[in-house]
Design a protein around this motif. Structure first.
Motif, PDB file in Angstrom:
ATOM      1  N   LEU A  31     -23.149 -15.880 -19.196  1.00 32.91           N
ATOM      2  CA  LEU A  31     -23.129 -15.534 -20.615  1.00 32.91           C
ATOM      3  C   LEU A  31     -21.950 -16.236 -21.262  1.00 32.91           C
ATOM      4  O   LEU A  31     -20.853 -16.283 -20.690  1.00 32.91           O
ATOM      5  CB  LEU A  31     -22.967 -14.017 -20.780  1.00 32.91           C
ATOM      6  CG  LEU A  31     -24.047 -13.150 -20.133  1.00 32.91           C
ATOM      7  CD1 LEU A  31     -23.704 -11.669 -20.317  1.00 32.91           C
ATOM      8  CD2 LEU A  31     -25.422 -13.458 -20.721  1.00 32.91           C
ATOM      9  N   GLY A  34     -17.188 -16.409 -26.946  1.00 34.49           N
ATOM     10  CA  GLY A  34     -16.360 -17.368 -27.687  1.00 34.49           C
ATOM     11  C   GLY A  34     -16.080 -18.644 -26.900  1.00 34.49           C
ATOM     12  O   GLY A  34     -15.712 -19.677 -27.470  1.00 34.49           O
ATOM     13  N   ASP A  37     -12.404 -18.712 -22.507  1.00 35.02           N
ATOM     14  CA  ASP A  37     -12.138 -18.687 -21.067  1.00 35.02           C
ATOM     15  C   ASP A  37     -13.137 -19.518 -20.290  1.00 35.02           C
ATOM     16  O   ASP A  37     -12.761 -20.313 -19.432  1.00 35.02           O
ATOM     17  CB  ASP A  37     -12.212 -17.249 -20.530  1.00 35.02           C
ATOM     18  CG  ASP A  37     -10.864 -16.605 -20.516  1.00 35.02           C
ATOM     19  OD1 ASP A  37      -9.912 -17.263 -20.091  1.00 35.02           O
ATOM     20  OD2 ASP A  37     -10.774 -15.455 -20.956  1.00 35.02           O
ATOM     21  N   LEU A  38     -14.411 -19.302 -20.581  1.00 39.29           N
ATOM     22  CA  LEU A  38     -15.450 -19.968 -19.792  1.00 39.29           C
ATOM     23  C   LEU A  38     -15.331 -21.489 -19.923  1.00 39.29           C
ATOM     24  O   LEU A  38     -15.519 -22.219 -18.951  1.00 39.29           O
ATOM     25  CB  LEU A  38     -16.832 -19.485 -20.251  1.00 39.29           C
ATOM     26  CG  LEU A  38     -17.978 -19.760 -19.290  1.00 39.29           C
ATOM     27  CD1 LEU A  38     -17.680 -19.218 -17.905  1.00 39.29           C
ATOM     28  CD2 LEU A  38     -19.273 -19.174 -19.820  1.00 39.29           C
ATOM     29  N   THR A 109     -13.681 -13.223 -28.215  1.00 40.90           N
ATOM     30  CA  THR A 109     -14.342 -11.954 -28.539  1.00 40.90           C
ATOM     31  C   THR A 109     -13.708 -10.809 -27.743  1.00 40.90           C
ATOM     32  O   THR A 109     -13.076 -11.031 -26.701  1.00 40.90           O
ATOM     33  CB  THR A 109     -15.835 -12.011 -28.191  1.00 40.90           C
ATOM     34  OG1 THR A 109     -15.978 -12.166 -26.770  1.00 40.90           O
ATOM     35  CG2 THR A 109     -16.538 -13.151 -28.913  1.00 40.90           C
ATOM     36  N   ASP A 122      -3.111  -8.556 -22.959  1.00 40.78           N
ATOM     37  CA  ASP A 122      -2.651  -7.387 -23.709  1.00 40.78           C
ATOM     38  C   ASP A 122      -3.789  -6.420 -24.008  1.00 40.78           C
ATOM     39  O   ASP A 122      -3.583  -5.209 -24.082  1.00 40.78           O
ATOM     40  CB  ASP A 122      -2.035  -7.847 -25.051  1.00 40.78           C
ATOM     41  CG  ASP A 122      -1.008  -8.934 -24.831  1.00 40.78           C
ATOM     42  OD1 ASP A 122      -0.097  -8.714 -24.015  1.00 40.78           O
ATOM     43  OD2 ASP A 122      -1.135 -10.018 -25.445  1.00 40.78           O
TER      44      ASP A 122
HETATM   45  C1  FAD Z   1      -4.674 -20.021 -24.277  1.00 39.77           C
HETATM   46  C2  FAD Z   1      -5.048 -18.553 -24.169  1.00 39.77           C
HETATM   47  C3  FAD Z   1      -4.139 -17.594 -24.581  1.00 39.77           C
HETATM   48  C4  FAD Z   1      -4.458 -16.252 -24.473  1.00 39.77           C
HETATM   49  N1  FAD Z   1      -3.552 -15.324 -24.872  1.00 39.77           N
HETATM   50  C5  FAD Z   1      -3.848 -14.024 -24.764  1.00 39.77           C
HETATM   51  C6  FAD Z   1      -2.894 -13.038 -25.136  1.00 39.77           C
HETATM   52  O1  FAD Z   1      -1.798 -13.335 -25.603  1.00 39.77           O
HETATM   53  N2  FAD Z   1      -3.246 -11.739 -24.979  1.00 39.77           N
HETATM   54  C7  FAD Z   1      -4.470 -11.347 -24.491  1.00 39.77           C
HETATM   55  O2  FAD Z   1      -4.739 -10.142 -24.376  1.00 39.77           O
HETATM   56  N3  FAD Z   1      -5.394 -12.271 -24.140  1.00 39.77           N
HETATM   57  C8  FAD Z   1      -5.103 -13.578 -24.259  1.00 39.77           C
HETATM   58  N4  FAD Z   1      -6.023 -14.505 -23.883  1.00 39.77           N
HETATM   59  C9  FAD Z   1      -7.304 -14.038 -23.327  1.00 39.77           C
HETATM   60  C10 FAD Z   1      -8.373 -14.008 -24.430  1.00 39.77           C
HETATM   61  O3  FAD Z   1      -8.278 -12.823 -25.171  1.00 39.77           O
HETATM   62  C11 FAD Z   1      -9.717 -14.073 -23.741  1.00 39.77           C
HETATM   63  O4  FAD Z   1      -9.726 -15.287 -23.036  1.00 39.77           O
HETATM   64  C12 FAD Z   1     -10.857 -14.094 -24.739  1.00 39.77           C
HETATM   65  O5  FAD Z   1     -10.889 -12.886 -25.461  1.00 39.77           O
HETATM   66  C13 FAD Z   1     -12.172 -14.322 -24.014  1.00 39.77           C
HETATM   67  O6  FAD Z   1     -13.200 -14.134 -24.938  1.00 39.77           O
HETATM   68  P1  FAD Z   1     -14.367 -15.204 -25.124  1.00 39.77           P
HETATM   69  O7  FAD Z   1     -15.303 -14.622 -26.126  1.00 39.77           O
HETATM   70  O8  FAD Z   1     -13.834 -16.551 -25.426  1.00 39.77           O
HETATM   71  O9  FAD Z   1     -15.004 -15.180 -23.658  1.00 39.77           O
HETATM   72  P2  FAD Z   1     -15.830 -16.322 -22.898  1.00 39.77           P
HETATM   73  O10 FAD Z   1     -14.917 -17.429 -22.500  1.00 39.77           O
HETATM   74  O11 FAD Z   1     -17.037 -16.695 -23.678  1.00 39.77           O
HETATM   75  O12 FAD Z   1     -16.281 -15.490 -21.634  1.00 39.77           O
HETATM   76  C14 FAD Z   1     -15.324 -15.078 -20.677  1.00 39.77           C
HETATM   77  C15 FAD Z   1     -16.058 -14.390 -19.517  1.00 39.77           C
HETATM   78  O13 FAD Z   1     -16.630 -13.176 -19.951  1.00 39.77           O
HETATM   79  C16 FAD Z   1     -18.046 -13.176 -19.788  1.00 39.77           C
HETATM   80  N5  FAD Z   1     -18.561 -12.474 -20.975  1.00 39.77           N
HETATM   81  C17 FAD Z   1     -18.210 -12.708 -22.270  1.00 39.77           C
HETATM   82  N6  FAD Z   1     -18.799 -11.807 -23.068  1.00 39.77           N
HETATM   83  C18 FAD Z   1     -19.534 -10.991 -22.270  1.00 39.77           C
HETATM   84  C19 FAD Z   1     -20.370  -9.855 -22.505  1.00 39.77           C
HETATM   85  N7  FAD Z   1     -20.547  -9.355 -23.738  1.00 39.77           N
HETATM   86  N8  FAD Z   1     -20.968  -9.265 -21.446  1.00 39.77           N
HETATM   87  C20 FAD Z   1     -20.782  -9.730 -20.184  1.00 39.77           C
HETATM   88  N9  FAD Z   1     -20.007 -10.800 -19.895  1.00 39.77           N
HETATM   89  C21 FAD Z   1     -19.385 -11.421 -20.939  1.00 39.77           C
HETATM   90  C22 FAD Z   1     -18.446 -14.643 -19.705  1.00 39.77           C
HETATM   91  O14 FAD Z   1     -19.637 -14.819 -18.963  1.00 39.77           O
HETATM   92  C23 FAD Z   1     -17.238 -15.216 -18.984  1.00 39.77           C
HETATM   93  O15 FAD Z   1     -17.329 -14.960 -17.604  1.00 39.77           O
HETATM   94  C24 FAD Z   1      -5.736 -15.858 -23.978  1.00 39.77           C
HETATM   95  C25 FAD Z   1      -6.664 -16.834 -23.567  1.00 39.77           C
HETATM   96  C26 FAD Z   1      -6.325 -18.166 -23.660  1.00 39.77           C
HETATM   97  C27 FAD Z   1      -7.335 -19.182 -23.245  1.00 39.77           C
END
Ligand code: FAD
Length: 282
Positions: A31, A34, A37-38, A109, A122
């Motif tokens: 999935l 945003g 991470d992936l 997200t 956090d």
């Molecule tokens: C440079 C950087 C700095 C960051 N700094 C912070 C910080 O200061 N504090 C903090 O708390 N976080 C921090 N983060 C983490 C950030 O909050 C998460 O990486 C982000 O919220 C992931 O959300 P996304 O929608 O991009 O996930 P994606 O990259 O799209 O998905 C991440 C993982 O979750 C799975 N997934 C996503 N949505 C769902 C769903 N609804 N159901 C099941 N599986 C799902 C995907 O399959 C994947 O395995 C940081 C990340 C990065 C890259």
């Protein structure tokens, strides 16, 4: 972008379609929310990505005092939503403003943050302290406190399920969040989220979670119990600092040593508890 080997991209229209696509890939599909991470993942085994941003899970709702947030809601959308801003006198705003930088918050997200659950993050710390509940759909609909979810092999769960909602309960009190990092946009070297309720000048309940220790957030239940029935005072906060410094479970990683974490854990927790108590007493 480090993710390599992906050959097909799908835009799921609803949760059911996302699940059936996931199923069809037999573990070689993922999935995509945003993508923060992936997109950086070093995985080479993925053949298909299933975009879930259009499956109807971008919402923030107030219901019976609870705040319900759909998991594809971005951190910016949460920060801008009036109900989310109101929740617990701005508790969510205080946390999400400290997450990375605005361009990243525009994409990231809430669901992605819960599933990625970096130990240094956090959002898990705040959700554990707040007693947030996660809901997901796989073979059936399920729910659990985020704190309990993290005690399960949750990453394996979400290879076959869609996390659909995070629900935040009402609290008669206030929360505060503290984070230590090298710079404003950097990840935490230590973080803490604390909630306190005050009744007749004494602490009626307390919730304390500490994260980035460098392990993922855990509640300090011994401290929560010790705080109950105490009257807020400088002496109490000094005791909190000393006890946390003595009992905190901290370790080394490449960012900070266990000794350093121990020396700051008491201060971070003291500040958060004292600030929450001050707000709750207003
Ligand atoms: C440079 C950087 C700095 C960051 N700094 C912070 C910080 O200061 N504090 C903090 O708390 N976080 C921090 N983060 C983490 C950030 O909050 C998460 O990486 C982000 O919220 C992931 O959300 P996304 O929608 O991009 O996930 P994606 O990259 O799209 O998905 C991440 C993982 O979750 C799975 N997934 C996503 N949505 C769902 C769903 N609804 N159901 C099941 N599986 C799902 C995907 O399959 C994947 O395995 C940081 C990340 C990065 C890259």
């Amino acid at each position: 972008m480090r993710l390599t080997g992906v050959r097909r991209f799908h835009w799921a229209r609803d949760v059911e379609e996302a699940l059936s696509l996931l199923d069809a890939y037999h573990g070689r599909g993922a999935l995509l929310a945003g993508g923060v991470d992936l997109g950086r993942s070093a995985r080479t085994d993925l053949e298909g990505l299933i975009d879930i941003m259009g499956i109807g899970l971008s919402y923030v709702r107030e219901e019976d005092g609870r705040l319900r947030i759909g998991t594809t809601t971005t951190l910016t959308e949460i920060l801008e939503h009036p109900a989310a801003r109101r929740y617990l006198h701005g508790a969510l705003v205080e946390v999400l403003c400290r997450v990375a930088v605005p361009p990243l918050r525009n994409m990231a997200t809430l669901g992605g943050a819960v599933v990625s659950a970096h130990p240094w993050a956090d959002i898990p710390t705040a959700l554990v302290a707040l007693g947030a509940e996660a809901r997901w759909e796989g073979e059936r609909e399920e729910h659990a406190l985020v704190e309990e979810l993290y005690r399960q092999p949750f990453r394996a769960v979400f290879r076959r399920a869609v996390l659909t909602e995070i629900a935040l309960p009402p609290w008669n009190g206030a929360f505060a969040f503290e984070k230590l990092s090298r710079s404003a946009g950097d990840i935490a070297l230590l973080n803490a989220a604390c909630g306190v309720g005050i009744q007749d000048g004494k602490i009626a309940w307390a919730r304390v979670a500490v994260g980035a220790t460098p392990a993922r957030a855990e509640r300090l239940t011994w401290l929560e119990e010790a705080l109950q029935g105490e009257a807020p005072s400088d002496t109490l906060w000094r005791q909190v600092q000393e006890e946390v410094e003595r009992r905190a479970k901290v370790g080394d990683d490449r960012r900070a040593s266990a000794a350093w974490r121990r020396s700051v854990a008491g201060v971070v927790v003291r500040r958060a508890v004292a600030r929450a108590a001050e707000r709750a007493a207003r």
